[in-house]
Design a protein around this motif. Structure first.
Motif, PDB file in Angstrom:
ATOM      1  N   SER A 192      40.227  38.196  37.511  1.00  0.00           N
ATOM      2  CA  SER A 192      39.956  39.165  38.700  1.00  0.00           C
ATOM      3  C   SER A 192      40.822  39.662  39.341  1.00  0.00           C
ATOM      4  CB  SER A 192      39.501  38.038  39.658  1.00  0.00           C
ATOM      5  OG  SER A 192      40.419  36.982  40.117  1.00  0.00           O
ATOM      6  N   GLU A 252      42.380  41.557  42.964  1.00  0.00           N
ATOM      7  CA  GLU A 252      42.004  41.772  44.311  1.00  0.00           C
ATOM      8  C   GLU A 252      43.069  42.967  44.607  1.00  0.00           C
ATOM      9  OE1 GLU A 252      43.179  39.693  48.472  1.00  0.00           O
ATOM     10  OE2 GLU A 252      42.399  38.173  46.893  1.00  0.00           O
ATOM     11  N   ASP A 277      44.122  46.442  47.061  1.00  0.00           N
ATOM     12  CA  ASP A 277      44.241  47.438  48.217  1.00  0.00           C
ATOM     13  C   ASP A 277      44.895  48.632  47.657  1.00  0.00           C
ATOM     14  OD1 ASP A 277      44.673  48.621  50.604  1.00  0.00           O
ATOM     15  OD2 ASP A 277      46.425  47.618  51.188  1.00  0.00           O
TER      16      ASP A 277
END
Length: 169
Positions: free
Chosen positions: A126, A128, A130
């Protein structure tokens, strides 16, 4: 590094590989020394990593587990690949975390059950992020990262490994 800088670095390599296909084949190597107890010291090129038994197989937890090292290799390769792809397609990554988790059933590893396969049952990778990418760009980023990540492709393609013992006497 921006996409222009990346392209300018990679363009001559791509041209060379088109004109001289054999020059694109590089043999990577790893070597380890079997150590005291049940361990193996591997020189990574930057440091020495010492692997041993996972606590679920009798280790004391003081040495790296080879399963952890596999997941760490996947995370590092996927992270570098994602960053490179983002740069190439003009996505600005402000921050990001890559995680890999895998489930192992040690009944196979310890020969408690012949029906239980040895190795990871599944691995979840995965990201994550920004970043300034919209949903469609994120899908493209993930698709290209999966496509060009060497470790991920090696795992998913079940690359053949030829094993042999060479007597050192």
């Amino acid at each position: 590094m921006n996409s222009e800088e990346l392209r300018s670095i990679q363009a001559p390599l791509k041209e060379k590989y088109r004109n001289e296909p054999d020059s694109a084949v590089v043999t990577l190597q790893a070597e380890g020394k079997i150590g005291e107890g049940i361990s193996c010291k591997v020189e990574t090129g930057r440091a020495i990593s010492e692997a041993g038994l996972h606590p679920a197989t009798g280790g004391d937890g003081s040495l790296a587990c080879s399963g952890d090292l596999l997941l760490e290799a996947l995370v590092s390769c996927a992270g570098v690949t994602l960053s490179s792809v983002a740069t190439a397609i003009g996505i600005e990554l402000k921050n990001g975390t890559v995680k890999a988790e895998g489930d192992l059933d040690f009944k196979g590893t310890l020969a408690v059950s012949k029906e239980v396969p040895v190795g990871f049952r599944n691995i979840c990778l995965s990201f994550e992020l920004d970043c300034d990418a919209d949903e469609e760009q994120q899908k493209t980023l993930l698709k290209l990262t999966e496509r060009y990540c060497v470790v991920l492709q090696t795992i998913t393609a079940a690359t053949p490994v030829n094993s042999e013992i060479i007597n050192s006497r």
